[in-house]
Design a protein around this motif. Structure first.
Motif, mmCIF file in Angstrom:
data_model
loop_
_atom_site.group_PDB
_atom_site.id
_atom_site.type_symbol
_atom_site.label_atom_id
_atom_site.label_comp_id
_atom_site.label_asym_id
_atom_site.label_seq_id
_atom_site.Cartn_x
_atom_site.Cartn_y
_atom_site.Cartn_z
ATOM 1 N N ARG A 147 8.660 3.767 8.102
ATOM 2 C CA ARG A 147 8.223 3.048 7.116
ATOM 3 C C ARG A 147 9.434 2.504 5.951
ATOM 4 N NH1 ARG A 147 3.337 7.293 5.376
ATOM 5 N NH2 ARG A 147 2.129 7.175 7.466
ATOM 6 N N ARG A 148 9.182 1.779 5.358
ATOM 7 C CA ARG A 148 10.336 1.063 4.540
ATOM 8 C C ARG A 148 10.694 1.360 2.965
ATOM 9 N NH1 ARG A 148 10.679 -3.969 1.656
ATOM 10 N NH2 ARG A 148 8.349 -4.012 1.564
ATOM 11 N N LYS A 149 9.337 1.896 2.389
ATOM 12 C CA LYS A 149 9.563 2.276 1.031
ATOM 13 C C LYS A 149 9.718 3.473 0.719
ATOM 14 C CE LYS A 149 6.872 -1.930 -0.001
ATOM 15 N NZ LYS A 149 5.644 -2.421 -0.564
ATOM 16 N N ASP A 186 12.976 -4.188 -3.786
ATOM 17 C CA ASP A 186 11.771 -4.223 -3.280
ATOM 18 C C ASP A 186 11.377 -3.076 -2.215
ATOM 19 O OD1 ASP A 186 11.525 -6.651 -4.358
ATOM 20 O OD2 ASP A 186 12.126 -7.566 -2.473
ATOM 21 N N VAL A 189 9.338 1.942 -4.918
ATOM 22 C CA VAL A 189 7.896 1.900 -5.772
ATOM 23 C C VAL A 189 8.334 2.554 -7.088
ATOM 24 C CG1 VAL A 189 5.910 1.902 -6.104
ATOM 25 C CG2 VAL A 189 6.662 1.066 -3.924
ATOM 26 N N LEU A 202 -1.400 4.395 -5.252
ATOM 27 C CA LEU A 202 -0.131 3.581 -4.470
ATOM 28 C C LEU A 202 -0.309 3.968 -2.807
ATOM 29 C CD1 LEU A 202 2.629 2.310 -4.003
ATOM 30 C CD2 LEU A 202 3.614 4.756 -4.364
ATOM 31 N N GLU A 204 -3.047 4.314 -1.426
ATOM 32 C CA GLU A 204 -4.373 3.865 -0.994
ATOM 33 C C GLU A 204 -3.984 2.613 -0.519
ATOM 34 O OE1 GLU A 204 -7.402 4.678 0.039
ATOM 35 O OE2 GLU A 204 -7.583 6.768 -0.806
ATOM 36 N N ARG A 205 -2.983 1.918 -1.473
ATOM 37 C CA ARG A 205 -3.129 0.396 -1.263
ATOM 38 C C ARG A 205 -1.740 -0.107 -0.360
ATOM 39 N NH1 ARG A 205 -1.242 1.183 -6.779
ATOM 40 N NH2 ARG A 205 1.024 0.385 -6.984
ATOM 41 N N ASP A 206 -0.986 1.076 -0.197
ATOM 42 C CA ASP A 206 0.326 0.654 0.464
ATOM 43 C C ASP A 206 0.670 1.585 1.666
ATOM 44 O OD1 ASP A 206 3.049 -0.112 1.509
ATOM 45 O OD2 ASP A 206 3.532 -0.657 -0.471
ATOM 46 N N ASN A 207 0.419 1.472 2.715
ATOM 47 C CA ASN A 207 0.708 2.437 4.110
ATOM 48 C C ASN A 207 2.270 2.451 4.484
ATOM 49 O OD1 ASN A 207 0.919 -0.029 5.388
ATOM 50 N ND2 ASN A 207 -0.811 0.484 6.592
ATOM 51 N N ASP A 208 3.235 1.779 3.615
ATOM 52 C CA ASP A 208 4.585 1.746 4.040
ATOM 53 C C ASP A 208 5.234 2.457 3.106
ATOM 54 O OD1 ASP A 208 6.412 0.714 5.657
ATOM 55 O OD2 ASP A 208 7.061 -1.114 4.164
ATOM 56 N N ILE A 209 4.818 3.552 2.588
ATOM 57 C CA ILE A 209 5.718 4.597 1.848
ATOM 58 C C ILE A 209 6.130 5.644 2.627
ATOM 59 C CG2 ILE A 209 5.584 5.946 -0.172
ATOM 60 C CD1 ILE A 209 5.249 3.087 -0.784
#
Length: 459
Positions: A147-149, A186, A189, A202, A204-209
Motif C-alpha cells: 500500500r502507498r499511504k 499525497d 494522510v 479513513l 472505510e473509504r481508503d484501502n491504500d493505508i
C-alpha cells in the motif's frame, strides 16, 4: 550579533547579565550556522544558552552558571548526564575502535537486550537516529503491505524526513513544507488527535493505508495528550482493517517503563522506532518489530520469495561506541528502578507546580504523565482551577503553540535565570537523578518566574 532590541524587561536583562559567554558564542555561531544554531529547538531570543558540562540532574553553562536540567538531552538522559558506568564503557570502546566497517559482538548483545525488554521486538535493525528509524519504519510498512499511504496525527513529531516534515506545527491541511514534493505529501494522510471515528472513517473509504504512526502518549511526548484508551482502540481498529501500527518510541522507549509505552500501556505494535535512551544518549536509533516485517531487509528471505529487498546501508548503524553506551544503559534500566524514580520526580513537580499556580492565582494548568510535565498557559482563557486541571478534559484544539511570544520568551528566560533550564516554555523532562533538592529548586524557580511575570504585566 545577538538581538538586543529589548524592552525594559528585568527578566531579559537578568538573563543577558548572567550569560555573556553564551552571547559571545552566539555571535560567533551566526557566522557558521543559519540563525546561529544547530537544532531548531535551540532558537531563543536574545540568544540561546551554551552549556559546557553536565552531571546527573545538573548542567553548567559556559559562564559557570548551574542549572537543574529539564531538557534531558532531548529525552536521552533517563539516567542523568554522564552516568559513570556509561562513560567508562564508551571510553573503553573508543580505545578499541569507533568504526570497524564490520560486524561486532556488541551489536548482538545490544539487540538482544532490546528483544528482551521491548514486546514488539522480534527483530531489530539499527539506524543512526530517530529520524532514520521512522523513515525505515514507513518504508517497511509500504513494502510489506503493498500500500502507498501512511496515516499520521496532527502535531505528532516523527523526525524531519520528507514524509514527516508537515502537519507538526502547521500545514495541517496536508500541503507540503518547503522542499517537500506534493507527491510525497499525497502519500500521507493527516488525522485529528484522539478521534478514533476519524481513523475508522479513513480506513472505510481508503484501502491504500499501509500504516498508522503515533507517539503513544501524545504529540511531542504528551504535550497534546492522548489517553491509553485511545491507543488500545487504535490497536484494535488497525488490526480489524489490516493496517500496520507503528509506535514511535524514540522518546518514550525505556523511559515510561523498561519496556516503554508498550509495557506501560499494554499495547504491542507491529513496528516501533527507538533512539535517544536506546543508545545511552549517544547517536543511534533502531527499528524493531515483527520478524515478517523486518524480513523485508533480509537477503535470503527476499531472494527465496523472489522479491527485491529493501536496501539499508548506513556508516554508523550499530556503531560500537553507541552500542557500548546502549548496553550499559539498558541493563541499568532493566535491573533498577530508574524509570520509577524519574516518574516519581515528575509527579512531585506536577503536584508542586499546581500548588504554585493556585497560590499565585494564575489560571494555568500543569499536566503530563510518567517523567514529563507540561504547562498549559491557557491562551484560550478557559475557566481553570490549577488544582483540578486535567489535560485530558480540554479540547485538543486548545493545545496550540502559544502566540504570546513575549510571555513565552520571558517564562523560558525567567526559569533559566532562576537556575532551571526547562524544555522551552512548555515544561520539562525528569530523570532518575532528579531528587528532592531538584524538585524544590524547580518549584522555587517557577514561583519566582511567575512573580516576575506579574511585575512586568505579562500575567
Amino acid at each position: 550579533m545577538p538581538d538586543t532590541n529589548l524592552s525594559n524587561s528585568a527578566i531579559i536583562n537578568a538573563y543577558m547579565a548572567a550569560t555573556p559567554g553564551s552571547a559571545a558564542l552566539h555571535s560567533k555561531a551566526l557566522g557558521a550556522f543559519p540563525s546561529g544554531i544547530t537544532h531548531d529547538s535551540r532558537w531563543l531570543k536574545p540568544y540561546p544558552l551554551s552549556c559546557e558540562r553536565g552531571k546527573g540532574a545538573i548542567k553548567w553553562d559556559v559562564d559557570g552558571n548551574r542549572y537543574v536540567d529539564l531538557f534531558g538531552g532531548h529525552g536521552s538522559h533517563l539516567l542523568g548526564h554522564c552516568p559513570d558506568a556509561v562513560v567508562e564503557a564508551t571510553i573503553e570502546q573508543m580505545r578499541k575502535g569507533s568504526q570497524f566497517g564490520a560486524s561486532h559482538a556488541l551489536e548482538i548483545e545490544w539487540a538482544n537486550l532490546i528483544q528482551e525488554m521491548v514486546p514488539a521486538a522480534e527483530r531489530v535493525r539499527f539506524t543512526s537516529s530517530g529520524t532514520e528509524a521512522t523513515h525505515m519504519a514507513v518504508r517497511l510498512a509500504r513494502a510489506h503491505t503493498g500500500r502507498r499511504k501512511i496515516a499520521r496525527f496532527h502535531r505528532h513529531f516523527h523526525g524531519w524526513h520528507d514524509a514527516m516534515a508537515f502537519g507538526v506545527d502547521g500545514h495541517f491541511d496536508g500541503t507540503p513544507t518547503p522542499g517537500v514534493t506534493e507527491a510525497v505529501a499525497d502519500g500521507v494522510v493527516l488525522l485529528p488527535p484522539n478521534d478514533i471515528d476519524a481513523v475508522r472513517a479513513l480506513f472505510e473509504r481508503d484501502n491504500d493505508i499501509a500504516a498508522v504512526i503515533i507517539e503513544p502518549i501524545g504529540a511531542n511526548t504528551g504535550n497534546v495528550p492522548i489517553p491509553g484508551s485511545f491507543l488500545k482502540a487504535l490497536r484494535a481498529v488497525t488490526q480489524e482493517y489490516g493496517v500496520l501500527l507503528i509506535m514511535d518510541e524514540v522518546v518514550t522507549g525505556f523511559r515510561l517503563a523498561p519496556g516503554g509505552a508498550q509495557e506501560a500501556r499494554g499495547v504491542t505494535p507491529d513496528l516501533c522506532t527507538l533512539a535517544k535512551i536506546v543508545a545511552g544518549g549517544m547517536p543511534g536509533g533502531a527499528v524493531a518489530g515483527r520478524k515478517e516485517l523486518l524480513d523485508e531487509l533480509d537477503f535470503d528471505v527476499s531472494a527465496a520469495k523472489g522479491r527485491e529487498k529493501i536496501k539499508h546501508p548506513g556508516t554508523y548503524n550499530a556503531n560500537p561506541v553507541s552500542a557500548a553506551a546502549g548496553i550499559v544503559t539498558l541493563k541499568a534500566i532493566r535491573d533498577t528502578d530508574a524509570c520509577a524514580r524519574a516518574n516519581a520526580a515528575a509527579e512531585a513537580v506536577r503536584r508542586n507546580l499546581r500548588k504554585v499556580l493556585a497560590e499565585e492565582n494564575v489560571p494555568w494548568g500543569i499536566y503530563g504523565e510518567f517523567s514529563f510535565f507540561f504547562i498549559y498557559m491557557n491562551g484560550a482563557k478557559l475557566d481553570i482551577d490549577p488544582m483540578t486541571f486535567d489535560g485530558f478534559s480540554v479540547p485538543s484544539s486548545t493545545f496550540v503553540p502559544d502566540t504570546r511570544k513575549t510571555l513565552t520568551q520571558k517564562l523560558h528566560l525567567g526559569m533559566i535565570t532562576n537556575g532551571v533550564d526547562p524544555m522551552g516554555f512548555r515544561g520539562g523532562i525528569l530523570s532518575a537523578e532528579h531528587g528532592e533538592a531538584e524538585v524544590a529548586a524547580i518549584t522555587d524557580a517557577f514561583r519566582n518566574t511567575l512573580k516576575a511575570l506579574k511585575v512586568e504585566g505579562e500575567i
